[in-house]
Motif scaffolding. Structure first.
Motif, PDB file in Angstrom:
ATOM      1  N   MET A   1     -15.551  -9.576  15.261  1.00 51.55           N
ATOM      2  CA  MET A   1     -16.734 -10.391  15.507  1.00 51.55           C
ATOM      3  C   MET A   1     -16.753 -11.082  16.870  1.00 51.55           C
ATOM      4  N   LEU A   2     -15.626 -11.629  17.340  1.00 53.64           N
ATOM      5  CA  LEU A   2     -15.639 -12.496  18.510  1.00 53.64           C
ATOM      6  C   LEU A   2     -14.611 -12.071  19.558  1.00 53.64           C
ATOM      7  N   ILE A   3     -14.882 -12.404  20.795  1.00 53.04           N
ATOM      8  CA  ILE A   3     -13.972 -12.378  21.951  1.00 53.04           C
ATOM      9  C   ILE A   3     -13.151 -11.093  21.998  1.00 53.04           C
ATOM     10  N   ASP A   4     -11.849 -11.201  21.677  1.00 53.85           N
ATOM     11  CA  ASP A   4     -10.929 -10.066  21.798  1.00 53.85           C
ATOM     12  C   ASP A   4     -10.850  -9.218  20.545  1.00 53.85           C
ATOM     13  N   GLN A   5     -11.569  -9.599  19.498  1.00 55.85           N
ATOM     14  CA  GLN A   5     -11.352  -8.964  18.198  1.00 55.85           C
ATOM     15  C   GLN A   5     -11.730  -7.486  18.185  1.00 55.85           C
ATOM     16  N   GLY A   6     -12.729  -7.099  18.968  1.00 55.95           N
ATOM     17  CA  GLY A   6     -13.068  -5.686  19.064  1.00 55.95           C
ATOM     18  C   GLY A   6     -11.917  -4.872  19.625  1.00 55.95           C
ATOM     19  N   LEU A   7     -11.210  -5.425  20.609  1.00 55.06           N
ATOM     20  CA  LEU A   7     -10.077  -4.716  21.200  1.00 55.06           C
ATOM     21  C   LEU A   7      -8.883  -4.679  20.245  1.00 55.06           C
ATOM     22  N   VAL A   8      -8.742  -5.704  19.426  1.00 58.32           N
ATOM     23  CA  VAL A   8      -7.714  -5.675  18.379  1.00 58.32           C
ATOM     24  C   VAL A   8      -8.022  -4.547  17.393  1.00 58.32           C
ATOM     25  N   ALA A   9      -9.295  -4.449  17.007  1.00 58.39           N
ATOM     26  CA  ALA A   9      -9.697  -3.391  16.073  1.00 58.39           C
ATOM     27  C   ALA A   9      -9.452  -2.004  16.653  1.00 58.39           C
ATOM     28  N   ARG A  10      -9.729  -1.826  17.966  1.00 63.66           N
ATOM     29  CA  ARG A  10      -9.494  -0.505  18.584  1.00 63.66           C
ATOM     30  C   ARG A  10      -8.024  -0.126  18.518  1.00 63.66           C
ATOM     31  N   LEU A  11      -7.145  -1.087  18.785  1.00 62.23           N
ATOM     32  CA  LEU A  11      -5.706  -0.819  18.736  1.00 62.23           C
ATOM     33  C   LEU A  11      -5.284  -0.408  17.330  1.00 62.23           C
ATOM     34  N   LEU A  12      -5.687  -1.189  16.339  1.00 62.67           N
ATOM     35  CA  LEU A  12      -5.254  -0.942  14.962  1.00 62.67           C
ATOM     36  C   LEU A  12      -5.846   0.347  14.416  1.00 62.67           C
TER      37      LEU A  12
ATOM     38  N   GLY B   1      -6.889   2.919  16.229  1.00 60.29           N
ATOM     39  CA  GLY B   1      -6.326   4.037  16.976  1.00 60.29           C
ATOM     40  C   GLY B   1      -4.938   4.417  16.509  1.00 60.29           C
ATOM     41  N   ARG B   2      -4.163   3.438  16.053  1.00 58.37           N
ATOM     42  CA  ARG B   2      -2.802   3.702  15.587  1.00 58.37           C
ATOM     43  C   ARG B   2      -2.748   3.926  14.070  1.00 58.37           C
ATOM     44  N   LYS B   3      -3.913   4.006  13.433  1.00 56.37           N
ATOM     45  CA  LYS B   3      -4.012   4.247  11.988  1.00 56.37           C
ATOM     46  C   LYS B   3      -3.360   3.131  11.178  1.00 56.37           C
ATOM     47  N   ILE B   4      -3.319   1.933  11.771  1.00 52.55           N
ATOM     48  CA  ILE B   4      -2.810   0.766  11.055  1.00 52.55           C
ATOM     49  C   ILE B   4      -3.921   0.139  10.224  1.00 52.55           C
ATOM     50  N   GLY B   5      -5.152   0.342  10.648  1.00 54.83           N
ATOM     51  CA  GLY B   5      -6.316  -0.164   9.939  1.00 54.83           C
ATOM     52  C   GLY B   5      -7.477   0.790  10.109  1.00 54.83           C
ATOM     53  N   LEU B   6      -8.542   0.549   9.348  1.00 57.86           N
ATOM     54  CA  LEU B   6      -9.747   1.375   9.415  1.00 57.86           C
ATOM     55  C   LEU B   6     -10.926   0.484   9.781  1.00 57.86           C
ATOM     56  N   GLU B   7     -11.594   0.805  10.892  1.00 60.25           N
ATOM     57  CA  GLU B   7     -12.723  -0.002  11.342  1.00 60.25           C
ATOM     58  C   GLU B   7     -14.007   0.451  10.645  1.00 60.25           C
ATOM     59  N   ILE B   8     -14.757  -0.509  10.139  1.00 61.61           N
ATOM     60  CA  ILE B   8     -16.034  -0.221   9.495  1.00 61.61           C
ATOM     61  C   ILE B   8     -17.017   0.265  10.553  1.00 61.61           C
ATOM     62  N   PRO B   9     -17.644   1.433  10.374  1.00 60.93           N
ATOM     63  CA  PRO B   9     -18.603   1.946  11.367  1.00 60.93           C
ATOM     64  C   PRO B   9     -19.787   0.990  11.547  1.00 60.93           C
ATOM     65  N   ARG B  10     -20.219   0.855  12.806  1.00 61.13           N
ATOM     66  CA  ARG B  10     -21.327  -0.049  13.128  1.00 61.13           C
ATOM     67  C   ARG B  10     -22.232   0.593  14.163  1.00 61.13           C
ATOM     68  N   ASP B  11     -23.440   0.067  14.248  1.00 55.38           N
ATOM     69  CA  ASP B  11     -24.377   0.513  15.268  1.00 55.38           C
ATOM     70  C   ASP B  11     -23.875   0.056  16.632  1.00 55.38           C
ATOM     71  N   GLU B  12     -23.766   1.004  17.578  1.00 55.12           N
ATOM     72  CA  GLU B  12     -23.217   0.696  18.899  1.00 55.12           C
ATOM     73  C   GLU B  12     -24.072  -0.308  19.667  1.00 55.12           C
ATOM     74  N   ARG B  13     -25.364  -0.355  19.372  1.00 52.50           N
ATOM     75  CA  ARG B  13     -26.271  -1.190  20.163  1.00 52.50           C
ATOM     76  C   ARG B  13     -26.299  -2.645  19.701  1.00 52.50           C
ATOM     77  N   ASP B  14     -26.369  -2.859  18.381  1.00 57.12           N
ATOM     78  CA  ASP B  14     -26.520  -4.231  17.903  1.00 57.12           C
ATOM     79  C   ASP B  14     -25.403  -4.695  16.973  1.00 57.12           C
ATOM     80  N   GLY B  15     -24.456  -3.816  16.648  1.00 59.99           N
ATOM     81  CA  GLY B  15     -23.328  -4.211  15.810  1.00 59.99           C
ATOM     82  C   GLY B  15     -23.621  -4.272  14.333  1.00 59.99           C
ATOM     83  N   SER B  16     -24.788  -3.857  13.914  1.00 59.35           N
ATOM     84  CA  SER B  16     -25.124  -3.906  12.495  1.00 59.35           C
ATOM     85  C   SER B  16     -24.329  -2.853  11.726  1.00 59.35           C
ATOM     86  N   PHE B  17     -24.161  -3.092  10.439  1.00 68.11           N
ATOM     87  CA  PHE B  17     -23.462  -2.146   9.574  1.00 68.11           C
ATOM     88  C   PHE B  17     -24.172  -2.126   8.227  1.00 68.11           C
ATOM     89  N   THR B  18     -23.859  -1.161   7.417  1.00 75.13           N
ATOM     90  CA  THR B  18     -24.536  -1.000   6.133  1.00 75.13           C
ATOM     91  C   THR B  18     -23.581  -1.229   4.974  1.00 75.13           C
TER      92      THR B  18
END
Length: 530
Positions: A414-425, A427-444
């Motif tokens: 949601m905030l500041i560095d958290q997107g980059l934390v999610a990319r790391l996790l 990418g290393r299969k430590i976590g699964l990121e919920i897919p979101r709209d690239e433009r506005d961040g919405s999800f279903t």
């Protein structure tokens, strides 16, 4: 990689924790509890090794953390109050980001910058004592601190609560301060790997909606007159070393090498996960009783079956996001424990009635849904054997806490560095990121349901995530390994003082323009708390 004189400080399992020197370390975090708590933990770690700590913050913040200092360390940790100046736009009782809506935090930064004079007074007083400071450990916001410290010949270290790859992505001080000709002048520049990263890093970037928010919140000037990126760049350019709460066992070592040898060109010390994250700051009798109710509910659930949902103390979803999340949890048919805290200025009941779907609580209560309204002891919940998955906002402290007890992660940054934390996790299969709209961040709701089912129910994929979680527990749950990082940090601090300060022929115990009488006269401006 260019040749240099820096040696990366990382965990040495054979290094002894014994020290021959006792240090006086000043700790001065930014006024946010996601920063204050790690500084408190480092203070406790160093005090356990016999070092003296002066912990600086504002009166209200110090009162909130005083109960968390063990009695056997209280004689080594001295809390020093720096009263926060009152300025227009800042509510009178606000001394931390948790006390404010997001748009008012800029006024907290403006008031914080006026602590430069009380901080100078504190140093002057300290240098009239028998044990002046040997180190000052500071945060990102203290762009005015290193020049003050240099007048006293005290080395400084920037303690980063952000991981190494995040810092490297943000770039060198010249970029952060806008001195490179504007290589990052629009949000789109943050959606591609930066030019100073020489290895493949296509996943370590912001999504467009994250870049737009980061640009608006942190690159633009605010009421303080100093943008967050300029603060960070200026601070790093003038400090002596950088302590990073991370390690090469979760981030590739090449990120640390890049950060130290090319991006910052100064010493970088890996701190690991800073042991196990601390329990909640304030534990009152009523809250202990509340935990009994929570534990009884968790005890009734099957081992590893519960989805724990929490977004820290400051991150909030939009009304639409809360509704989609709720319906996704309901559709997953998994038992869940959801901690919901109302935003600043809202009552808990009014907030819940506005963001949860009609009838949601009644429908899910009998099917394994538990909604915690307000405070919850996250360390105890994550440690409970019935919890199998943590749906998190990707705050780095929360992530490290979950990894230390081997929980699978579902990621909703949601905030500041958290997107980059999610990319790391992710990418290393430590976590699964919920897919979101690239433009506005919405999800279903469907993306929430599918992500939860993948990590909790899919036979092949869920086992892969659980295996990774166990691997991370072996690293961050191993207290001897984590103590080794603090041992190495301690040794670096002692060696630096011995070799760079005490052996410096120009070293003086007080600045030439500060007299002992003047230093003594400023004592009353800094009130010590025990």
């Amino acid at each position: 990689m260019a040749a240099n004189n820096y040696s990366l400080i990382k965990f040495n399992p054979t290094r002894s924790s014994s020290s021959s020197s006792s240090l006086h370390v000043v700790m001065f975090p930014w006024l946010a509890f996601g920063h204050i708590i790690p500084f408190v933990e480092l203070s406790k770690c160093l005090a356990q090794r016999g070092h003296r700590i002066s912990f600086l913050s504002t009166p209200k913040n110090l009162q909130r953390i005083l109960p968390k200092i063990p009695s056997d360390l209280s004689h080594l940790i001295n809390f020093v109050t720096l009263p926060l100046p009152q300025i227009y736009g800042l509510p009178q009782d606000a001394e931390a980001t948790i006390d404010l809506p997001h748009d008012k935090i800029q006024y907290l930064k403006k008031a914080f910058d006026r602590l430069d004079s009380p901080f100078t007074d504190f140093l002057q007083t300290s240098f009239s004592s028998p044990t002046p400071p040997d180190w000052i450990v500071h945060d990102f916001a203290h762009h005015w601190l290193p020049p003050i410290a240099s007048k006293f010949a005290v080395p400084c270290a920037f303690f980063s609560v952000f991981k190494a790859s995040t810092l490297a992505f943000y770039g060198p001080p010249s970029v952060l301060m806008g001195e490179d000709g504007g290589s990052r002048s629009i949000p789109e520049h943050f959606t591609v790997p930066p030019k100073w990263v020489p290895f493949p890093s296509s996943d370590m970037v912001y999504r467009l909606y994250e870049a737009q928010k980061a640009f608006d919140d942190h690159l633009e000037d605010n009421a303080s007159g100093v943008s967050d990126t300029y603060r960070l760049g200026s601070t790093i350019s003038k400090t002596d070393a950088v302590f990073v709460r991370s390690c090469a066992e979760i981030e590739s070592g090449e990120w640390f090498d890049l950060l130290q040898n090319e991006v910052y060109k100064k010493q970088v010390v890996q701190m690991g996960g800073l042991l196990s994250p601390p329990p909640p700051l304030i534990i009152q009798e009523a809250e202990d009783k509340k935990w009994v109710e929570m534990r009884e509910w968790l005890d009734k659930q099957r081992q590893g079956s519960v989805v724990y949902v929490a977004f820290g103390s400051e991150a909030t979803l939009s009304q639409e996001g809360m509704i989609e999340l709720a319906l996704g949890l309901e559709s997953s048919e998994l038992p869940f424990f959801w901690v919901i805290r109302s935003p600043h200025g809202s009552t808990q009941e009014d907030y819940l009635s506005s963001v949860l779907p009609a009838g949601f609580e009644d429908r899910t209560k009998g099917r394994g849904g538990f909604i915690c309204k307000g405070w919850a002891p996250q360390d105890k919940i994550l440690g409970h054997p019935s919890v199998g998955c943590f749906l998190t906002h990707c705050g780095w402290s929360s992530v490290l806490e979950a990894l230390s007890v081997g929980k699978v992660l579902v990621l909703l940054p949601m905030l500041i560095d958290q997107g980059l934390v999610a990319r790391l996790l992710h990418g290393r299969k430590i976590g699964l990121e919920i897919p979101r709209d690239e433009r506005d961040g919405s999800f279903t709701r469907d993306s929430v349901t599918e992500s939860l089912r993948v990590v909790m129910l899919d036979e092949d994929q869920s086992e892969s995530f659980r295996t990774k979680a166990r691997e991370m527990k072996e690293i961050f749950g191993d207290m001897e390994r984590q103590k080794g990082y603090i041992d190495d940090l301690e040794r670096f601090m002692i060696d630096y003082v011995d070799h760079h300060v005490k052996n410096n022929a120009n070293f003086v115990s007080t600045p030439t323009n500060v007299t002992a009488s003047h230093a003594a006269s400023t004592f009353n401006s800094c009130q010590s708390l025990k």
